[in-house]
Write an enzyme that holds these catalytic residues in place. Structure first.
Site, PDB file in Angstrom:
ATOM      1  N   CYS A  20       0.849  -1.181   0.000  1.00 37.77           N
ATOM      2  CA  CYS A  20       0.000   0.000   0.000  1.00 37.77           C
ATOM      3  C   CYS A  20       0.886   1.232   0.000  1.00 37.77           C
ATOM      4  O   CYS A  20       2.071   1.162   0.282  1.00 37.77           O
ATOM      5  CB  CYS A  20      -0.878   0.009   1.248  1.00 37.77           C
ATOM      6  SG  CYS A  20      -1.799  -1.520   1.427  1.00 37.77           S
ATOM      7  N   LYS A  73       3.341  -2.442  -7.161  1.00 35.13           N
ATOM      8  CA  LYS A  73       4.754  -2.244  -7.506  1.00 35.13           C
ATOM      9  C   LYS A  73       5.696  -2.873  -6.498  1.00 35.13           C
ATOM     10  O   LYS A  73       6.652  -3.520  -6.854  1.00 35.13           O
ATOM     11  CB  LYS A  73       5.009  -0.743  -7.600  1.00 35.13           C
ATOM     12  CG  LYS A  73       6.426  -0.361  -7.927  1.00 35.13           C
ATOM     13  CD  LYS A  73       6.667  -0.486  -9.399  1.00 35.13           C
ATOM     14  CE  LYS A  73       8.092  -0.193  -9.796  1.00 35.13           C
ATOM     15  NZ  LYS A  73       8.388  -0.805 -11.095  1.00 35.13           N
ATOM     16  N   LYS A 121       6.564  -9.680 -19.071  1.00 35.46           N
ATOM     17  CA  LYS A 121       6.013  -8.346 -19.359  1.00 35.46           C
ATOM     18  C   LYS A 121       4.654  -8.482 -20.043  1.00 35.46           C
ATOM     19  O   LYS A 121       3.718  -7.756 -19.733  1.00 35.46           O
ATOM     20  CB  LYS A 121       6.944  -7.543 -20.275  1.00 35.46           C
ATOM     21  CG  LYS A 121       8.161  -6.937 -19.650  1.00 35.46           C
ATOM     22  CD  LYS A 121       7.930  -5.709 -18.807  1.00 35.46           C
ATOM     23  CE  LYS A 121       7.864  -6.073 -17.352  1.00 35.46           C
ATOM     24  NZ  LYS A 121       9.115  -6.231 -16.661  1.00 35.46           N
ATOM     25  N   HIS A 135      11.563 -30.641 -26.683  1.00 33.55           N
ATOM     26  CA  HIS A 135      11.284 -31.465 -25.499  1.00 33.55           C
ATOM     27  C   HIS A 135       9.881 -31.201 -24.965  1.00 33.55           C
ATOM     28  O   HIS A 135       9.573 -31.552 -23.837  1.00 33.55           O
ATOM     29  CB  HIS A 135      12.343 -31.213 -24.421  1.00 33.55           C
ATOM     30  CG  HIS A 135      13.721 -31.558 -24.882  1.00 33.55           C
ATOM     31  ND1 HIS A 135      14.133 -32.850 -25.082  1.00 33.55           N
ATOM     32  CD2 HIS A 135      14.773 -30.771 -25.236  1.00 33.55           C
ATOM     33  CE1 HIS A 135      15.383 -32.854 -25.518  1.00 33.55           C
ATOM     34  NE2 HIS A 135      15.791 -31.597 -25.621  1.00 33.55           N
ATOM     35  N   GLU A 188      11.788 -12.716 -19.707  1.00 32.18           N
ATOM     36  CA  GLU A 188      11.351 -11.360 -19.356  1.00 32.18           C
ATOM     37  C   GLU A 188      10.287 -10.854 -20.337  1.00 32.18           C
ATOM     38  O   GLU A 188       9.304 -10.231 -19.932  1.00 32.18           O
ATOM     39  CB  GLU A 188      12.577 -10.432 -19.334  1.00 32.18           C
ATOM     40  CG  GLU A 188      12.293  -8.953 -19.117  1.00 32.18           C
ATOM     41  CD  GLU A 188      11.624  -8.626 -17.785  1.00 32.18           C
ATOM     42  OE1 GLU A 188      11.522  -9.507 -16.915  1.00 32.18           O
ATOM     43  OE2 GLU A 188      11.175  -7.471 -17.637  1.00 32.18           O
ATOM     44  N   ASN A 209       0.384  -0.411   6.155  1.00 31.85           N
ATOM     45  CA  ASN A 209       0.881  -1.208   5.035  1.00 31.85           C
ATOM     46  C   ASN A 209       1.511  -2.453   5.639  1.00 31.85           C
ATOM     47  O   ASN A 209       2.284  -2.339   6.585  1.00 31.85           O
ATOM     48  CB  ASN A 209       1.944  -0.404   4.269  1.00 31.85           C
ATOM     49  CG  ASN A 209       2.601  -1.217   3.177  1.00 31.85           C
ATOM     50  OD1 ASN A 209       1.990  -2.114   2.608  1.00 31.85           O
ATOM     51  ND2 ASN A 209       3.856  -0.911   2.878  1.00 31.85           N
ATOM     52  N   GLY A 210       1.175  -3.628   5.132  1.00 30.52           N
ATOM     53  CA  GLY A 210       1.773  -4.858   5.664  1.00 30.52           C
ATOM     54  C   GLY A 210       0.691  -5.820   6.106  1.00 30.52           C
ATOM     55  O   GLY A 210      -0.471  -5.701   5.710  1.00 30.52           O
ATOM     56  N   TRP A 224      -3.690  -1.888  -1.541  1.00 31.82           N
ATOM     57  CA  TRP A 224      -3.660  -3.128  -2.324  1.00 31.82           C
ATOM     58  C   TRP A 224      -4.145  -4.193  -1.343  1.00 31.82           C
ATOM     59  O   TRP A 224      -3.448  -4.533  -0.395  1.00 31.82           O
ATOM     60  CB  TRP A 224      -2.243  -3.407  -2.818  1.00 31.82           C
ATOM     61  CG  TRP A 224      -2.143  -4.580  -3.742  1.00 31.82           C
ATOM     62  CD1 TRP A 224      -2.307  -4.562  -5.094  1.00 31.82           C
ATOM     63  CD2 TRP A 224      -1.825  -5.932  -3.394  1.00 31.82           C
ATOM     64  NE1 TRP A 224      -2.126  -5.825  -5.600  1.00 31.82           N
ATOM     65  CE2 TRP A 224      -1.837  -6.689  -4.586  1.00 31.82           C
ATOM     66  CE3 TRP A 224      -1.552  -6.588  -2.190  1.00 31.82           C
ATOM     67  CZ2 TRP A 224      -1.579  -8.057  -4.610  1.00 31.82           C
ATOM     68  CZ3 TRP A 224      -1.294  -7.942  -2.215  1.00 31.82           C
ATOM     69  CH2 TRP A 224      -1.308  -8.664  -3.421  1.00 31.82           C
ATOM     70  N   GLU A 253       1.882  -9.702 -17.537  1.00 28.77           N
ATOM     71  CA  GLU A 253       1.416  -8.754 -16.524  1.00 28.77           C
ATOM     72  C   GLU A 253       0.699  -7.556 -17.137  1.00 28.77           C
ATOM     73  O   GLU A 253      -0.177  -6.975 -16.509  1.00 28.77           O
ATOM     74  CB  GLU A 253       2.548  -8.310 -15.591  1.00 28.77           C
ATOM     75  CG  GLU A 253       3.603  -7.459 -16.215  1.00 28.77           C
ATOM     76  CD  GLU A 253       4.685  -7.040 -15.217  1.00 28.77           C
ATOM     77  OE1 GLU A 253       4.357  -6.684 -14.090  1.00 28.77           O
ATOM     78  OE2 GLU A 253       5.871  -7.063 -15.602  1.00 28.77           O
ATOM     79  N   ARG A 308       1.688   1.777  -5.965  1.00 32.91           N
ATOM     80  CA  ARG A 308       1.924   0.753  -4.944  1.00 32.91           C
ATOM     81  C   ARG A 308       0.667  -0.073  -4.651  1.00 32.91           C
ATOM     82  O   ARG A 308       0.760  -1.182  -4.121  1.00 32.91           O
ATOM     83  CB  ARG A 308       2.383   1.415  -3.634  1.00 32.91           C
ATOM     84  CG  ARG A 308       3.664   2.183  -3.762  1.00 32.91           C
ATOM     85  CD  ARG A 308       4.022   2.807  -2.436  1.00 32.91           C
ATOM     86  NE  ARG A 308       4.319   1.786  -1.451  1.00 32.91           N
ATOM     87  CZ  ARG A 308       5.506   1.276  -1.233  1.00 32.91           C
ATOM     88  NH1 ARG A 308       6.536   1.679  -1.925  1.00 32.91           N
ATOM     89  NH2 ARG A 308       5.691   0.352  -0.314  1.00 32.91           N
TER      90      ARG A 308
HETATM   91  C1  F6R Z   1       7.689  -7.087 -13.182  1.00 37.16           C
HETATM   92  C2  F6R Z   1       8.046  -6.540 -11.894  1.00 37.16           C
HETATM   93  C3  F6R Z   1       8.214  -7.473 -10.752  1.00 37.16           C
HETATM   94  C4  F6R Z   1       9.408  -7.028  -9.878  1.00 37.16           C
HETATM   95  C5  F6R Z   1       9.493  -7.914  -8.624  1.00 37.16           C
HETATM   96  C6  F6R Z   1      10.679  -7.561  -7.759  1.00 37.16           C
HETATM   97  O1  F6R Z   1       7.590  -6.088 -14.145  1.00 37.16           O
HETATM   98  O2  F6R Z   1       8.175  -5.358 -11.735  1.00 37.16           O
HETATM   99  O3  F6R Z   1       8.361  -8.781 -11.185  1.00 37.16           O
HETATM  100  O4  F6R Z   1      10.581  -7.121 -10.633  1.00 37.16           O
HETATM  101  O5  F6R Z   1       8.315  -7.761  -7.877  1.00 37.16           O
HETATM  102  O6  F6R Z   1      10.605  -6.242  -7.314  1.00 37.16           O
HETATM  103  P1  F6R Z   1      11.877  -5.524  -6.700  1.00 37.16           P
HETATM  104  O7  F6R Z   1      12.875  -5.357  -7.801  1.00 37.16           O
HETATM  105  O8  F6R Z   1      11.379  -4.210  -6.183  1.00 37.16           O
HETATM  106  O9  F6R Z   1      12.398  -6.421  -5.617  1.00 37.16           O
END
Ligand code: F6R
Length: 630
Positions: free
Chosen positions: A2, A625, A507, A526, A503, A102-103, A76, A510, A27
């Site tokens: 959050c 995030k 992307k 395989h 990656e 938050n938490g 969140w 998500e 967030r």
């Molecule tokens: C994907 C993304 C997440 C973060 C992951 C780690 O686009 O942003 O997969 O890479 O949650 O986050 P950090 O780097 O903040 O530990």
């Protein structure tokens, strides 16, 4: 997950709190709320709404304009769905105290039972509401000291939390506390701020203070006091924020993500700045205290990270092994912490995290340290928990990353790993410039001086090569639109192209909410090749000219084409490619550096696909995030 904001000063608190929430909305964005004080003894002004911040804003009336102090929250959801009543703040029974959180409070069930038995009424399904009632009771018991109430309550809580509380009897004071969850103080003139992240107050002040674990902070317009949970004053570390306020704005771009994609040349250049000489010699003074150990006492590197940061680790592994001759493993932090791994003091654990607050990574770091490993972190966020708990940190200088999908953080993490790999090679050879026992050459196979110089100059040339890739964005976006209705997209790579493919798939999942998978080319037959149907889009990353796996990848491309795939190849300008449906050309570079260039089109592909499918690019569904819960 959050976002939390607090403000006390002489300005209109609602403007500052809502502006801070907007900057922290990345967030968490399923509900939002505020509680402002309104003069001593007068009822708090409280509003909260499910949905995006705009819903809250439209519910605020003119009364909110009179306050100079208050707290705000963007949520969140963890405990209790995203409804008005579950949104924060939560209030004590008498409505005089408001708290945001938050938490996760792990022992909330037993606390709630106890509070219900005492006659408290609950109006939400959250874990946080128990804290509101506990604080309200503690405040009354101790004769009206909010800070002491916070200390008393924090001692009873298990789990992770950032808490901010205000009370109508003490309208200028905000009290906060943190454990395993972020909270920073912004120090202004005649005003002070509290927030989950500096982005919330960066346009008002660049002076910040870090808070440690289990610390309580009390802010008034003129004062900031930090104590431990026993009330003993502690000296909080102050620092200047180097991020530019404009960096946390969209600056004319339609989305933060697009802006951040375009910021990548600068982010890479800033991360390299002052760290690499023309000779290829790497300067990382932040590692000086470990240089001896790196030269002689480390024989294994274990990288721990999550999501995109994990992919950065997978890419960096190739450079660490090739340039420094040290065994390197990469593991998901969330998996590592529940194993009983074999680690010893000769293992260096490297955690990678943009936010520095990811709970899985933090817990993995603690687990590794408890087993005796040394720890280095690669992080973008100054003063966050992961670097604070590591023995050393290499900061990436990517600037604030606001879009939920990580872009520039990844490229700068990879660059930091490249610098680290070169540095490791140097210390092994005693060429780090550190005259000590570190100069005793060991038996690792590292780069020659001329090879290191060549790589160094390639690294320094990457920002302008990423610029060149960005010049192709419009064509890429147009091509992407043609796949709007695809049901599945596959990504193929080999060697460093494999984590790049992973990656690309992450992307797309998500952002576009599409089925996407990344495969190692060699694994195709395989199993995964069975997924190919007529028209299935396959994005293949071609290894550069001279690579021993170039031909193999060319065969993989033929194999999927023969089964009807629509193939898009990413290849450098020097490399021949088999006939394909679409070719994305990137500048040529060293094979191990290629992901820096080939991942950029994958980011653009996912961005455009999200846009064309009508998704929220910067705030994709169900995600947040900074994942500060497990
Ligand atoms: C994907 C993304 C997440 C973060 C992951 C780690 O686009 O942003 O997969 O890479 O949650 O986050 P950090 O780097 O903040 O530990």
């Amino acid at each position: 997950m959050c976002g939390i904001v607090g403000y006390t000063g002489d300005k209109k608190a609602i403007d500052i709190v809502v502006d801070g929430l907007r900057r922290l909305e990345y967030r968490g964005y399923d509900s939002a709320g505020v509680a402002l004080t309104n003069g001593e003894g007068k009822p708090l002004l409280v509003e909260k709404r499910a949905g995006k911040l705009g819903n809250l804003e439209s519910a605020l009336d003119s009364r909110f304009g009179s306050s100079h102090s208050g707290i705000g929250h963007t949520r969140w959801a963890t405990h209790g769905g995203p409804t008005d009543s579950n949104a924060h703040p939560h209030l004590s029974d008498d409505g005089k105290l408001a708290v945001i959180h938050n938490g996760i409070i792990e022992n909330y069930v037993e606390l709630k039972k106890e509070l219900l038995a005492k006659g408290h009424a609950f109006s939400s399904e959250t874990d946080t509401e128990s804290v509101a009632h506990l604080l309200g009771d503690a405040f009354k018991e101790n004769g009206g000291d909010l800070a002491e109430a916070m200390r008393m309550v924090c001692k009873r809580l298990r789990g992770s939390f950032t808490l901010l509380a205000v009370h109508s009897d003490d309208p200028k004071r905000i009290v906060g506390a943190r454990r395993n969850s972020p909270l920073v103080v912004g120090v202004g003139k005649g005003e002070n701020f509290l927030a989950s992240d500096v982005a919330a107050f960066i346009s008002s002040t660049k002076s910040a203070m870090e808070l440690g674990q289990d610390q309580v902070v009390i802010v008034t317009p003129s004062d900031v006091t930090v104590t431990d949970l026993d009330g003993k004053k502690v000296e909080a570390k102050s620092y200047e924020i180097t991020w530019d306020a404009a960096a946390a704005e969209r600056g004319g771009f339609q989305h933060f993500m697009l802006k951040e994609i375009f910021e990548q040349p600068k982010a890479i250049a800033d991360t390299l700045l002052g760290r690499i000489e023309e000779s290829g010699k790497v300067s990382l003074p932040e590692l000086e205290s470990m240089a001896d150990a790196l030269a002689t006492d480390v024989d294994r590197i274990l990288i721990l990270a999550c999501g995109t940061a994990f992919h950065a680790g997978l890419i960096g592994k190739y450079a660490i092994e090739a340039w420094a001759g040290i065994a390197c493993d990469v593991e998901l932090a969330s998996e590592f912490r529940y194993r009983r791994p074999v680690l010893d003091p000769r293992t260096l654990v490297v955690t990678i995290s943009q936010s520095g607050e990811t709970m899985d990574t933090l817990m993995a770091l603690r687990h590794a340290k408890s087993l005796g490993a040394k720890a280095l972190s690669i992080c973008n966020t100054h003063g966050s928990t992961i670097p604070r708990e590591s023995d050393a940190v290499i900061y990436t200088h990517g600037g604030p990353e606001i879009a939920v999908a990580s872009t520039k953080a990844l490229l700068t993490q990879v660059i930091a790993l490249h610098l680290f790999a070169l540095y490791l090679g140097q210390v092994s050879q005693g060429t780090s410039g550190k005259p000590s026992s570190a100069s005793s050459k060991n038996s690792r196979s590292t780069l020659s001086a001329s090879e290191a110089k060549k790589i160094g100059s390639e690294l320094l040339g990457l920002p302008s090569k990423v610029e060149q890739v960005l010049e192709t964005v419009e064509a890429l976006r147009e091509m992407t639109r043609g796949f709007k209705d695809a049901t599945s997209v596959l990504f193929l790579g080999r060697h460093v192209g494999f984590p790049s493919a992973l990656e690309g798939a992450l992307k797309l999942k998500e952002l576009a909410y599409m089925h996407a998978e990344g495969f190692a080319g060699g694994e195709l037959k395989h199993g995964p090749i069975a997924l190919i149907e007529n028209g299935t889009p396959v994005i293949a990353i071609m290894p550069p000219l001279g690579s021993e796996i170039r031909e193999k990848m060319a065969s993989n491309i033929q194999e999927v084409k023969a089964r009807g795939a629509h193939v898009i190849v990413i290849a450098d300008t020097a490399t021949d490619i088999p006939a394909t449906d679409f070719a994305i050309r990137v500048p040529a570079t060293d094979e191990l550096l290629q992901p820096i260039l080939s991942i950029v089109p994958l980011q653009v592909f996912a961005y455009e696909m999200a846009l064309v499918r009508g998704n929220d690019v910067d705030q994709p569904r169900n995600l947040a995030k900074s994942v500060t819960v497990e």
